[in-house]
Motif scaffolding. Structure first.
Motif, short mmCIF file in Angstrom:
data_model
loop_
_atom_site.label_atom_id
_atom_site.label_comp_id
_atom_site.label_asym_id
_atom_site.label_seq_id
_atom_site.Cartn_x
_atom_site.Cartn_y
_atom_site.Cartn_z
N THR A 210 46.57 -39.72 20.99
CA THR A 210 47.50 -38.92 20.19
C THR A 210 47.38 -39.40 18.76
OG1 THR A 210 49.84 -38.41 19.78
CG2 THR A 210 49.37 -40.50 20.86
N ALA A 211 47.18 -38.45 17.82
CA ALA A 211 46.89 -38.83 16.44
C ALA A 211 47.50 -37.84 15.46
CB ALA A 211 45.37 -38.91 16.22
N HIS A 212 47.87 -38.36 14.28
CA HIS A 212 48.36 -37.50 13.21
C HIS A 212 47.15 -36.82 12.57
CE1 HIS A 212 51.62 -40.44 13.75
NE2 HIS A 212 52.42 -39.51 13.29
N LEU A 213 46.88 -35.60 12.98
CA LEU A 213 45.70 -34.87 12.53
C LEU A 213 46.10 -33.46 12.11
CD1 LEU A 213 43.23 -35.95 15.36
CD2 LEU A 213 43.00 -36.52 12.94
N GLY A 214 45.72 -33.09 10.90
CA GLY A 214 46.00 -31.75 10.41
C GLY A 214 47.23 -31.63 9.56
N GLY A 215 47.88 -32.76 9.26
CA GLY A 215 49.12 -32.70 8.50
C GLY A 215 49.03 -33.24 7.09
N HIS A 216 47.81 -33.50 6.63
CA HIS A 216 47.67 -34.12 5.31
C HIS A 216 46.92 -33.23 4.33
CE1 HIS A 216 48.18 -37.42 8.25
NE2 HIS A 216 48.91 -37.96 7.29
N GLY A 217 47.05 -31.93 4.49
CA GLY A 217 46.40 -31.00 3.58
C GLY A 217 45.13 -30.41 4.18
N ARG A 218 44.70 -29.27 3.63
CA ARG A 218 43.56 -28.55 4.19
C ARG A 218 42.26 -29.37 4.12
NH1 ARG A 218 42.59 -23.21 5.13
NH2 ARG A 218 44.73 -23.31 5.91
N GLU A 219 42.01 -30.03 2.98
CA GLU A 219 40.77 -30.78 2.83
C GLU A 219 40.70 -31.94 3.82
OE1 GLU A 219 38.29 -33.34 -0.56
OE2 GLU A 219 40.06 -32.14 -1.13
N SER A 220 41.78 -32.69 3.93
CA SER A 220 41.82 -33.82 4.85
C SER A 220 41.68 -33.35 6.30
CB SER A 220 43.13 -34.59 4.68
OG SER A 220 43.25 -35.62 5.64
N SER A 221 42.34 -32.25 6.62
CA SER A 221 42.28 -31.72 7.98
C SER A 221 40.87 -31.29 8.34
CB SER A 221 43.24 -30.54 8.12
OG SER A 221 44.56 -30.92 7.79
N THR A 222 40.21 -30.60 7.42
CA THR A 222 38.85 -30.12 7.67
C THR A 222 37.88 -31.29 7.84
OG1 THR A 222 39.24 -28.07 6.45
CG2 THR A 222 36.95 -28.77 6.69
N LYS A 223 38.02 -32.28 6.99
CA LYS A 223 37.14 -33.45 7.06
C LYS A 223 37.37 -34.22 8.36
CE LYS A 223 35.90 -37.69 4.57
NZ LYS A 223 36.21 -38.57 3.40
N GLY A 224 38.62 -34.39 8.74
CA GLY A 224 38.92 -35.13 9.96
C GLY A 224 38.41 -34.43 11.20
N LEU A 225 38.59 -33.11 11.26
CA LEU A 225 38.12 -32.36 12.43
C LEU A 225 36.60 -32.39 12.51
CD1 LEU A 225 39.51 -30.76 14.70
CD2 LEU A 225 38.97 -28.67 13.44
N ALA A 226 35.94 -32.30 11.36
CA ALA A 226 34.47 -32.37 11.34
C ALA A 226 33.99 -33.73 11.83
CB ALA A 226 33.96 -32.10 9.92
N PHE A 227 34.73 -34.77 11.48
CA PHE A 227 34.39 -36.12 11.95
C PHE A 227 34.49 -36.19 13.48
CE2 PHE A 227 36.25 -40.09 13.51
CZ PHE A 227 35.27 -41.01 13.18
N LEU A 228 35.56 -35.66 14.03
CA LEU A 228 35.71 -35.67 15.49
C LEU A 228 34.58 -34.90 16.15
CD1 LEU A 228 39.55 -35.08 16.02
CD2 LEU A 228 38.32 -37.24 15.89
N GLU A 229 34.25 -33.75 15.61
CA GLU A 229 33.19 -32.93 16.20
C GLU A 229 31.85 -33.64 16.12
OE1 GLU A 229 31.83 -28.25 16.18
OE2 GLU A 229 32.66 -29.12 14.34
N ALA A 230 31.54 -34.24 14.97
CA ALA A 230 30.25 -34.89 14.77
C ALA A 230 30.07 -36.09 15.69
CB ALA A 230 30.12 -35.32 13.31
N ASN A 231 31.17 -36.71 16.08
CA ASN A 231 31.10 -37.92 16.90
C ASN A 231 31.44 -37.67 18.37
OD1 ASN A 231 30.65 -40.47 15.04
ND2 ASN A 231 32.02 -39.09 13.90
N GLY A 232 31.48 -36.41 18.75
CA GLY A 232 31.74 -36.08 20.14
C GLY A 232 33.14 -36.42 20.59
N LEU A 233 34.09 -36.38 19.66
CA LEU A 233 35.47 -36.77 19.98
C LEU A 233 36.41 -35.59 20.13
CD1 LEU A 233 35.73 -39.83 17.55
CD2 LEU A 233 35.07 -39.81 19.97
N LEU A 234 35.90 -34.38 19.98
CA LEU A 234 36.70 -33.19 20.27
C LEU A 234 36.74 -33.06 21.79
CD1 LEU A 234 35.65 -30.43 17.72
CD2 LEU A 234 37.94 -31.32 18.09
N ALA A 235 37.82 -33.45 22.39
CA ALA A 235 37.85 -33.57 23.85
C ALA A 235 39.24 -33.30 24.38
CB ALA A 235 37.39 -34.98 24.25
N PRO A 236 39.34 -33.02 25.68
CA PRO A 236 40.67 -32.90 26.31
C PRO A 236 41.44 -34.21 26.17
CG PRO A 236 38.94 -32.09 27.77
CD PRO A 236 38.25 -32.78 26.64
N ARG A 237 42.72 -34.13 26.49
CA ARG A 237 43.63 -35.29 26.43
C ARG A 237 43.74 -35.83 25.01
NH1 ARG A 237 43.24 -39.75 30.79
NH2 ARG A 237 41.21 -40.13 29.86
#
Length: 429
Positions: A210-237
């Motif tokens: 569980t993480a604070h993701l998507g609440g720090h502005g559009r740029e931060s949210s986009t960068k964070g989600l891209a990081f998760l996707e690039a590292n195979g961390l977009l996952a259930p749970r």
């Protein structure tokens, strides 16, 4: 095997959608729901609970609460998000001793039970020492609530793995009401290397994140989600807390990955985090849950959250949220919340075989009487004074409007002493 028969209540189930079953009975055996139906026969030796004039429904689920902050309630009622970070996390948190964490977690968890919240994800970012962590877990266990302890490591990265394994092995080696998740700070709050270490620990221990993701502005949210996707961390749970700044395409990405969102409608609006994602997330196919976040600047009960979420969604520009119903708000507070915290097969509805986490609400009051739609009344009219009886795993923890297994006066005295010590320490620093 202990048997409890709840007779003649106005029963509301929530799966697959909230529905009023009418005046029926609920039989609980061995802590689980055994049968729901009209005129169930009384069993010799069973405890009978007369629910006449009460609404019977699954217990509420709070998917994100910093429970340790119970002793600094309303310390920043008009604060901004930046002010919260400075005042609460920067000035007050460092003054917390292990005994303060215990006092806050115990009182906060009992506050949940008193208000009909039977499942809590405790997002605990006050782990300054192992003793702080141990105190937090001990308080959750002693409260009697069903909880997911969201462990957020507070020390240097090199200690994360060792301490995370210690917490898991010492406190969560056997099944019980309290389980564990990784409450990750990254990648929008700490470095990407720190974030990778957090997610790596979660995978080693097979724990949800569980993480604070998507609440720090559009740029931060986009960068964070891209990081998760690039590292195979977009996952259930994975729970995205305050996910307000994602685009519709990004929400679809989260939905396809099996993630969920936690919406804190009061805090998100009052702190300026962004307009709650409620309807947009659900439209994208993401399970959406409700959460208090922090009683430093928000109410601690689910009734307030349901009303706020309902009102804000219905009030979206151009009528975009007018399809959101009181039934949707109740679903978020129960089965959808359970799905987000990973307990959808365990709690959140009245399906036979699930744990008997139940709430009985009085209707014989001026604020609840003559309600034509019980679901509408729960969402729009009820408050904590309506909570008569609460069960967790079939165990009655509140009856007749009174918590049963704790000396509340003593709990409050301990909390007051702790609050004074914390605030005094901050004023001296």
């Amino acid at each position: 095997m202990a048997i409890t028969l709840i007779k003649n209540g106005i029963v509301v189930d929530t799966e697959p959608e909230p529905v009023v079953l009418g005046r029926v009975d609920v039989r609980v055996e061995g802590g689980r729901i055994a049968e729901v139906g009209p005129d169930l026969p009384e069993v010799p030796g069973a405890e009978v609970v007369d629910a006449t004039g009460m609404i019977v429904l699954p217990g509420f689920v709070d998917s994100h609460r910093h429970t340790w902050q119970a002793g600094i309630r309303a310390i920043g009622p008009d604060i901004t998000f930046g002010g919260y970070l400075q005042r609460v996390l920067g000035e007050l948190a460092p003054g917390y001793r292990p005994e303060d964490v215990y006092a806050g977690n115990l009182a906060g968890a009992l506050e949940c039970l008193d208000a009909g919240i039977t499942t809590l994800l405790d997002w605990s970012h006050v782990q300054f020492t192992p003793e702080h962590t141990d105190s937090a877990v001990r308080a959750l266990r002693e409260s009697g609530i069903r909880a997911i302890f969201g462990y957020c490591h507070g020390g240097p990265r090199e200690n994360l793995r060792k301490e995370g394994h210690r917490v898991h092995d010492e406190h969560f080696g056997t099944a019980g009401l309290v389980t564990m998740a990784i409450a990750a700070l990254g990648p929008e709050i700490v470095s990407e290397d720190d974030a990778l270490a957090e997610w790596r620990l979660a995978r080693e221990l097979d724990l949800p994140v569980t993480a604070h993701l998507g609440g720090h502005g559009r740029e931060s949210s986009t960068k964070g989600l891209a990081f998760l996707e690039a590292n195979g961390l977009l996952a259930p749970r994975t729970t995205y807390v305050h996910a307000n700044h994602y685009s519709d395409d990004q929400l679809k990405l989260i939905a396809d990955s099996g993630g969920g969102v936690s919406v804190s409608p009061v805090d998100e609006m009052t702190l300026g985090i962004g307009y709650p994602i409620t309807g947009r997330a659900r439209a994208a196919g993401i399970p959406a849950s409700l959460s208090v976040d922090s009683v430093t600047c928000a109410p601690g009960d689910m009734f307030s959250l349901m009303r706020t979420a309902f009102t804000l969604e219905r009030g979206r520009p151009d009528g975009q949220g007018m399809g959101f119903r009181t039934r949707d708000a109740l679903r978020m507070a129960t089965i959808e919340g359970a799905e987000v915290v990973g307990l959808g097969d365990t709690v959140g509805s009245l399906r036979v075989g699930k744990q008997a986490d139940l709430v009985l609400l009085r209707t014989g009051t001026l604020g609840m009487a003559a309600a034509h739609d019980p679901i509408g009344a729960v969402v729009l009219n009820a408050d904590t004074s309506a909570v008569d009886t609460v069960l967790v795993g079939g165990r009655v923890v509140k009856r007749g409007g009174r918590l049963l297994h704790h000396d509340v006066t003593e709990v409050l005295a301990r909390l007051a002493e702790s609050a004074h010590a914390v605030v005094t320490s901050a004023s001296r620093s």
